[in-house]
Design an enzyme around this catalytic site. Structure first.
Site, PDB file in Angstrom:
ATOM      1  N   GLY A   1      -1.156  -9.499   0.158  1.00 29.51           N
ATOM      2  CA  GLY A   1      -0.892  -9.403   1.590  1.00 29.51           C
ATOM      3  C   GLY A   1       0.047  -8.243   1.863  1.00 29.51           C
ATOM      4  O   GLY A   1       0.100  -7.265   1.118  1.00 29.51           O
ATOM      5  N   GLY A   2       0.829  -8.412   2.929  1.00 35.12           N
ATOM      6  CA  GLY A   2       1.752  -7.347   3.310  1.00 35.12           C
ATOM      7  C   GLY A   2       2.795  -7.061   2.251  1.00 35.12           C
ATOM      8  O   GLY A   2       3.431  -6.003   2.250  1.00 35.12           O
TER       9      GLY A   2
ATOM     10  N   GLY B   1      -8.639  29.306  -3.153  1.00 37.11           N
ATOM     11  CA  GLY B   1      -7.575  28.512  -2.541  1.00 37.11           C
ATOM     12  C   GLY B   1      -6.742  27.799  -3.594  1.00 37.11           C
ATOM     13  O   GLY B   1      -5.544  27.580  -3.409  1.00 37.11           O
ATOM     14  N   ALA B   2      -7.385  27.460  -4.707  1.00 33.51           N
ATOM     15  CA  ALA B   2      -6.662  26.743  -5.755  1.00 33.51           C
ATOM     16  C   ALA B   2      -5.572  27.625  -6.353  1.00 33.51           C
ATOM     17  O   ALA B   2      -4.505  27.142  -6.722  1.00 33.51           O
ATOM     18  CB  ALA B   2      -7.627  26.257  -6.828  1.00 33.51           C
TER      19      ALA B   2
END
Ligand code: HXC
Length: 514
Positions: free
Chosen positions: A169-170, A404-405
């Site tokens: 859960g949370g 870009g790398a």
């Protein structure tokens, strides 16, 4: 005097017995240790000082008024790891399943405040059934204040979460906000909704392990940074990680006098890294050769394995290593490796751990999966994290650095302090094969022997463009070196950058593409 101590011993014994012998036996029968046994294993012997042992809940209804166990299901306090202060909390599954009620939540929140104010790492040992059902919104409030404190501590003191049982859960969000998650195999599980809810909502049948076991979070989700088959190994790995970390954002990372030679020549690197740019190799062998005594603590080793990250020491000082991994997907960058790299870079920057980047990548992975998944947004995180980092940044291009790398992997353009390349490295907009096909497509088609012409053009391109000397001539590289010199040159650069201070524009905070 004896009269005074007896009642105290009695209530202490009661607190230590926690949920009782039967529940302790049940815990052991599941191969789980108790909260106190775990703390003892984690800390230096005899160093634990408990806080809030006698805290109890003040809830009523649903039978809560019948029992008020000491600690309220979480053992909190401070102690030492290798002589250095740490704060620790351990949820006690033998008391209401380690569930979080108001008092339990307040104890953890108070501990996080102490850790932040006194500037020491905080380690949470999680083993809990989640929000205490009987305490309703009070238990949700308990979680909320833990999340809030985790965020206040973020970037101020290292925060480590160790998952040793259920975490559902949370409850998963507190570990997720912290810096590192350790999970033990078989007994630890993390998920937002359990198998029964999954079945009810999606009709999908899935086991606890398939949904949120250690292997899933190590390999698929990347949620777990470290896993181990048993609690003892896992907790000793927490100690190993702490050996690289400073106490807080105002203290330097810990120095350990090195036994390794800073002048150590590395002729073997020319063998480890094949000259043929298409041939794979394991970049971890390069890292282990470069760093002190070959000691490398890899982080998220099985997730996005095309990028290797982790901690090591060079000349005794901790460094964060970021390296493309040609052994996996040829070392391309993609969504997951960008996320992984960016978060690690930001951690290192927050805690003054210099970055050593090793580049050998053909670029970003093309395709609809990546584009639809938002590789633009995720890839930008690497550019953002490197540009934002003011810690020392030393980058070495081993072989390929394309497109870009090349830019996002710690280039000079993003604030690299000392940028190096091996003499055979190729720096270009794209690989020779792709470049020649685009630029010379007509010439190749018109040639008598198109294949031979293509080969000739590739060779020319490689010689003329795919060399580090063009970048070096523009000042984008500070030096071009022989592989054997790498360790010495990197250490020299780190030495002069040790006191680096860099101002950043005044602002509330930047807005990293999430
Ligand atoms: C109160 C709880 C509890 C809980 C377990 N117990 N979870 N008590 N609140 N959430 C108690 C049990 O009643 C039992 O008490 C003891 O802990 C041990 O539980 P068992 O079920 O016997 O253990 P086991 O078989 O190992 O199963 C463990 C478990 C299961 C898988 C965790 O207990 C379980 O499913 N619990 C509920 C989990 C859950 O739904 N929690 C809420 C999640 S939502 P006795 O007295 O018999 O020893 C949530 C939201 C958080 O957490 C939101 C934060 C923002």
């Amino acid at each position: 005097m004896e009269k005074m101590s007896n009642p105290l011993e009695k209530i202490r014994a009661e607190a230590i017995l926690a949920g009782g012998e039967a529940r302790i036996a049940a815990q052991h029968s599941k191969n789980k240790q108790t909260a106190r046994e775990r703390i003892e294993q984690l800390l230096d012997p005899g160093s634990f000082q408990e806080t809030g042992m006698f805290v109890t809940h003040r809830a009523s209804g649903l039978g809560m008024e019948k029992s008020h166990p000491f600690t309220d299901g979480v053992v909190t306090g401070w102690g030492k790891v290798e002589g250095k202060l740490v704060y620790v909390f351990a949820q006690d599954f033998t008391i209401m399943g380690g569930s979080v009620g108001e008092a339990h939540g307040l104890k953890i929140a108070a501990l996080l405040d102490l850790a932040r104010q006194n500037g020491a790492p905080v380690i949470g040992l999680n083993d809990s059934g989640g929000a205490r059902i009987q305490e309703g919104v009070e238990s949700l409030a308990g979680y909320g204040q833990i999340f809030y404190r985790n965020v206040q501590c973020s970037g101020v003191v290292p925060q480590i979460s160790v998952i040793l049982g259920p975490c559902a859960g949370g409850a998963v969000y507190s570990p997720a906000i912290t810096d590192f998650i350790f999970m033990v195999e078989k007994t630890a599980h993390m998920f937002i909704t359990g198998p029964e809810v999954v079945k009810a909502v999606t009709h999908q049948e899935v086991s606890f392990d398939q949904l949120g076991g250690a292997a899933i979070h190590r390999e698929l989700s990347g949620v777990a940074h470290f896993t181990a088959p048993d609690e003892e190994t896992l907790l000793s790995n927490v100690r190993w990680l702490l050996s690289f970390l400073p106490q807080n954002n105002l203290t330097p990372p810990p120095y350990q006098a090195p036994s390794d030679d800073i002048q150590r020549s590395l002729p073997e690197l020319s063998q480890i890294v094949p000259a043929d740019p298409q041939q794979p190799y394991d970049v971890r062998s390069v890292i282990e050769a470069l760093v002190d005594d070959g000691e490398f603590l890899e982080v998220q080793g099985d997730y996005a394995a095309n990028l290797v990250i982790g901690f090591a020491r060079m000349d005794g000082y901790p460094v964060g290593v970021v390296a493309n991994q040609p052994f996996h997907l040829a070392g391309v960058l993609d969504i997951n490796s960008s996320d992984k790299g960016a978060r690690f870079i930001r951690f290192c920057d927050a805690f003054h751990i210099p970055l050593v980047t090793l580049v050998d990548t053909p670029g970003f992975l093309p395709g609809t999966d990546q584009e639809y998944g938002g590789v633009i947004r995720h890839g930008a995180k690497l550019a953002y994290a490197y540009s934002e980092a003011t810690v020392a940044k030393v980058t070495l291009i081993l072989r390929k650095a394309y497109g870009g790398a090349y830019i996002v992997m710690g280039s000079k353009h993003l604030g690299g302090d000392y940028n190096l390349a091996w003499a055979n490295a190729e720096i270009a907009v794209m690989g020779p094969e792709g470049a020649v096909s685009i630029v010379f497509s007509k010439d190749i088609a018109a040639a008598q022997d198109p294949a031979a012409e293509r080969d000739r053009l590739i060779k020319n391109y490689r010689a003329e463009f795919a060399t580090p000397l063009i970048a070096a001539s523009r000042g984008y590289l500070d030096d071009v070196i022989d592989p054997s010199e790498s360790r010495t040159v990197i250490i020299r650069a780190l030495e002069v950058l040790r006191d680096k201070r860099q101002n950043t524009p005044s602002r509330k905070h930047g807005n990293i593409p999430l």
